[in-house]
Design an enzyme around this catalytic site. Sequence first.
Site, short mmCIF file in Angstrom:
data_model
loop_
_atom_site.label_atom_id
_atom_site.label_comp_id
_atom_site.label_asym_id
_atom_site.label_seq_id
_atom_site.Cartn_x
_atom_site.Cartn_y
_atom_site.Cartn_z
N PRO A 113 0.79 -1.22 0.00
CA PRO A 113 0.00 0.00 0.00
C PRO A 113 0.83 1.27 0.00
O PRO A 113 1.84 1.38 0.69
CB PRO A 113 -0.83 -0.11 1.29
N ASN A 114 0.35 2.21 -0.80
CA ASN A 114 0.88 3.58 -0.91
C ASN A 114 2.19 3.68 -1.68
O ASN A 114 2.65 4.79 -1.95
CB ASN A 114 1.03 4.24 0.47
N ARG A 163 5.39 12.17 -3.07
CA ARG A 163 5.25 12.80 -1.75
C ARG A 163 6.34 12.26 -0.84
O ARG A 163 6.92 11.21 -1.11
CB ARG A 163 3.89 12.46 -1.11
N TYR A 184 11.42 8.89 1.34
CA TYR A 184 11.44 7.82 0.35
C TYR A 184 12.21 8.15 -0.93
O TYR A 184 12.33 7.30 -1.80
CB TYR A 184 10.00 7.42 0.00
N ASN A 241 8.18 -5.58 -0.82
CA ASN A 241 8.01 -4.43 0.05
C ASN A 241 6.53 -4.38 0.38
O ASN A 241 5.72 -3.86 -0.41
CB ASN A 241 8.47 -3.13 -0.62
N ALA A 262 3.06 -0.87 4.80
CA ALA A 262 2.59 -0.91 6.18
C ALA A 262 2.05 -2.28 6.58
O ALA A 262 2.00 -2.60 7.78
CB ALA A 262 1.52 0.17 6.39
N HIS A 316 3.93 -4.56 9.05
CA HIS A 316 3.83 -4.41 10.50
C HIS A 316 2.52 -4.95 11.08
O HIS A 316 2.33 -4.93 12.28
CB HIS A 316 3.98 -2.93 10.87
N ASP A 320 1.54 -15.79 6.73
CA ASP A 320 1.08 -17.17 6.45
C ASP A 320 1.27 -17.52 4.98
O ASP A 320 1.62 -18.66 4.65
CB ASP A 320 -0.39 -17.33 6.83
N GLU A 348 12.72 -9.50 1.95
CA GLU A 348 11.95 -8.34 2.44
C GLU A 348 12.78 -7.08 2.20
O GLU A 348 13.97 -7.05 2.55
CB GLU A 348 11.68 -8.52 3.93
N HIS A 388 12.81 -2.64 2.44
CA HIS A 388 12.20 -1.36 2.81
C HIS A 388 13.13 -0.25 2.35
O HIS A 388 14.35 -0.31 2.55
CB HIS A 388 11.99 -1.26 4.32
N SER A 395 13.13 2.87 3.45
CA SER A 395 13.61 3.61 4.62
C SER A 395 14.15 2.64 5.68
O SER A 395 13.85 1.44 5.64
CB SER A 395 12.46 4.43 5.22
N ARG A 399 12.76 4.78 12.70
CA ARG A 399 11.50 5.51 12.62
C ARG A 399 10.61 5.15 13.81
O ARG A 399 11.11 4.71 14.84
CB ARG A 399 10.84 5.22 11.27
N ARG A 418 6.88 0.70 13.50
CA ARG A 418 7.50 0.15 12.28
C ARG A 418 8.64 -0.83 12.60
O ARG A 418 9.26 -1.38 11.69
CB ARG A 418 8.05 1.28 11.40
O1 CA2 Z 1 10.41 2.07 3.89
C1 CA2 Z 1 9.61 1.34 3.27
O2 CA2 Z 1 9.83 0.86 2.17
C2 CA2 Z 1 8.22 1.08 3.88
O3 CA2 Z 1 7.86 -0.26 3.56
C3 CA2 Z 1 7.28 2.05 3.23
C4 CA2 Z 1 5.87 2.00 3.80
C5 CA2 Z 1 5.91 2.10 5.33
O4 CA2 Z 1 4.60 1.92 5.84
C6 CA2 Z 1 6.82 1.07 5.93
O5 CA2 Z 1 6.84 1.25 7.34
C7 CA2 Z 1 8.22 1.22 5.39
C8 CA2 Z 1 5.03 3.15 3.30
C9 CA2 Z 1 5.01 3.29 1.84
C10 CA2 Z 1 4.36 4.60 1.56
O6 CA2 Z 1 5.05 5.18 0.53
C11 CA2 Z 1 4.83 6.51 0.33
C12 CA2 Z 1 5.61 7.07 -0.62
C13 CA2 Z 1 5.46 8.38 -0.88
C14 CA2 Z 1 4.51 9.14 -0.20
C15 CA2 Z 1 3.73 8.56 0.75
C16 CA2 Z 1 3.88 7.21 1.01
#
Ligand code: CA2
Length: 143
Positions: A10-11, A18, A23, A74, A77, A80, A87, A98, A100, A102, A107, A111
Site C-alpha cells: 500500500p501507498n 510525496r 522515500y 516491500n 505498512a 507491521h 502465512d 523483504e 524497505h 527507509s 523511525r 515500524r
Molecule cells: O520504507 C519502506 O519501504 C516502507 O515499507 C514504506 C511504507 C511504510 O509503511 C513502511 O513502514 C516502510 C510506506 C510506503 C508509503 O510510501 C509513500 C511514498 C510516498 C509518499 C507517501 C507514502
Amino acid sequence: MAAVYVLNGPNLNLLGMREPETYGAATLADVEASLRKLCAARGIDLAFRQSNSEGDLVSWIQEAGSAGAPVILNAGAYTHTSIAIHDAIRGAKADVVEVHISNVHAREKFRHHSYVSPVAKGVILGFGVRVYALAFEALFPSI
Ligand code: CA2
C-alpha cells in the site's frame, strides 16, 4: 525461463510524489524500469506489481510459490500488521527477500516489528530504492 516477482504494498504507488525526504525522488515506474534492465540482461522474467489491497499481495505470493519464483517484497505498512502475508509466505515456501526503502528501525516504534522478517530469506532496508537492486543481486548473484 527463471522469473522473479517484485511485489509492492500500500501507498508505494505514491513513491516519488510525496515525502521525498523519507522515500527519495524515484517513482515506482523508475524502480520497475531499472529492474527490467537487470532482468533483461540476465534473461529473467519479471512480474512487477503494486496493490493497496492485502488480498492481492497474498494471492501474488501464492502465485510466485506455485511458479517456484523468488519474491522481492516491500509489503509497506502491511509488513507491521499482516499475519495473512506471513502465512502466505510460510505456505508458499517461496524465497522472499523483504525490502524497505527507509530504515524502519530509525523511525516510529510501530515500524520496528515485521511479520515478514521471520519467514523471509533475508531483509534489506534503509538504502533508498537501491534496496530492490540489492535484493535482486542477493537472489541472483553476479559476483
Ligand atoms: O520504507 C519502506 O519501504 C516502507 O515499507 C514504506 C511504507 C511504510 O509503511 C513502511 O513502514 C516502510 C510506506 C510506503 C508509503 O510510501 C509513500 C511514498 C510516498 C509518499 C507517501 C507514502
